[in-house]
Design an enzyme around this catalytic site. Structure first.
Site, short mmCIF file in Angstrom:
data_model
loop_
_atom_site.label_atom_id
_atom_site.label_comp_id
_atom_site.label_asym_id
_atom_site.label_seq_id
_atom_site.Cartn_x
_atom_site.Cartn_y
_atom_site.Cartn_z
N HIS A 259 34.23 39.79 33.19
CA HIS A 259 32.84 40.23 33.23
C HIS A 259 32.44 40.76 31.86
O HIS A 259 33.23 41.46 31.21
CB HIS A 259 32.65 41.33 34.29
N ASP A 310 32.45 38.61 42.56
CA ASP A 310 32.33 37.31 43.22
C ASP A 310 33.62 36.85 43.88
O ASP A 310 33.59 36.11 44.86
CB ASP A 310 31.89 36.25 42.21
#
Length: 374
Positions: A259, A310
């Protein structure tokens, strides 16, 4: 002048809604860990994001009633969903078009006073789960089920998909997923919404634009690709480590890992991992949790990347009986709360968002008539 590609580490505004500091995500000062551990309802989180404080008991009851009052969608919307289903569109394209249609049929869509803007947001928040659940049923050849009074957003969403009231663990899982996805500072879709309404465009346009941004596989669409990867590994009976090594060797992105704004790991991932373990065991779908853990271990060993929000949401959504290509729509059911919070904030202290670019093309060219061009 310098260029920061993707606006990385560029601060473009102040916000009071959410923060990411030292790998800690907070909603209006409340740690996401604190909210999830204490089983705070999604409705409380929506209220928090919109009003910048948690509601008291009476305020929460009223807010839940207001959401419930606006959850139903018109037959016109249902007819549109049926027509779009025949076109074999990507489900996110269907959602984008349907949200835009809500604005067409809202007689207050162009009103720009504070109260009207808030009411439009409330209607959007309420109808989003109904639209997604209705489309989920239509594409399976089933009739949509209207929302049921007295159920939470999480419970109603699952009820409208299956036609039966979900068990407590499923409702808890759905609620936690909604809370964890509600807002995330200036992510791509949220920034898109703010850019749109900064022109003083309407709320529906802002949310429609955000859905378009969320559709991409580098943003909301990543959770679909995660489960596709798990299925691919399972179908081929692949050695997980060899599979991940092949992906790395081919310079292919491993969805659900890493990320841009986190260095020590996404703080939301651990909550979804715990939920995945409990839920897949309850639903006799443990192989997806086990496989996910093996992928996580291999990616850490080979790439030193941690899972993001996710990754484990994919196995959670699957265990809840949600079709893979609807995963990003479920993300939208939650994230619309954050989009709307930022839209409200943008309107309150607006300035047109108009960045500059450094020109790197040819200079001082002279026009030539077409007869002289080689």
């Amino acid at each position: 002048m310098t260029v920061s590609k993707g606006l990385e580490n560029v601060y473009v505004a102040e916000t009071s809604i959410s923060s990411i500091i030292d790998d800690t995500l907070k909603y209006v000062g409340y740690s996401i860990d604190d909210l999830v551990t204490n089983n705070v309802s999604f409705e409380e989180v929506v209220y928090l994001l919109w009003h910048l404080r948690l509601p008291n008991k009476q305020e929460l009851i009223k807010f839940k009633d207001e959401i419930s009052e606006h959850m139903a969608v018109s037959e016109t919307i249902i007819t549109s969903l049926r027509m779009q289903n025949h076109q074999k569109l990507h489900p996110m394209s269907v959602l984008r078009t349907t949200v835009s249609m809500l604005g067409v049929f809202d007689t207050e869509s162009e009103l720009d006073d504070g109260e009207s803007i808030y009411k439009k947001g409330l209607r959007l928040q309420a109808k989003m789960p109904t639209i997604v659940a209705a489309f989920s049923r239509i594409r399976r050849g089933l009739d949509p089920i209207p929302p049921k009074q007295g159920l939470s957003v999480a419970a109603n969403f699952l009820y409208m998909i299956t036609g039966e009231e979900a068990d407590p663990l499923s409702v808890e899982a759905m609620n936690k997923a909604l809370v964890l996805h509600a807002d995330h500072e200036f992510n791509a879709s949220t920034f898109t919404a703010r850019v749109c309404v900064a022109t003083l465009s309407d709320v529906y346009s802002g949310v429609t634009a955000a859905i378009g941004a969320l559709k991409g596989p580098l943003h909301g669409g990543a959770n679909e690709r995660v489960f596709d990867m798990l299925v691919e590994i399972d179908d081929a009976s692949s050695n997980v480590r060899d599979y991940i090594q092949y992906k790395i060797d081919q310079k292919q992105k491993i969805m659900g890992f890493g990320h841009r704004v986190y260095r020590g790991g996404d703080p939301r991932a651990k909550h979804l991992k715990e939920m995945s373990e409990r839920l897949t065991k309850e639903k006799d779908e443990e192989k997806w949790y086990t496989l996910s853990c093996q992928v996580e271990e291999a990616v850490w060993d080979l790439k030193h990347l941690r899972p993001n929000v996710d990754f484990y949401s994919a196995s959670v959504y699957h265990a809840l009986g949600i079709d893979v290509d609807l995963f990003t729509l479920v993300f939208s059911v939650s994230r619309v709360s954050g989009w709307l919070a930022h839209i409200f904030e943008q309107y309150r202290d607006n300035r047109l968002i108009r960045p500059r670019a450094i020109y790197v093309g040819p200079e001082s060219r002279e026009y030539q008539p077409i007869e002289k061009r080689i």
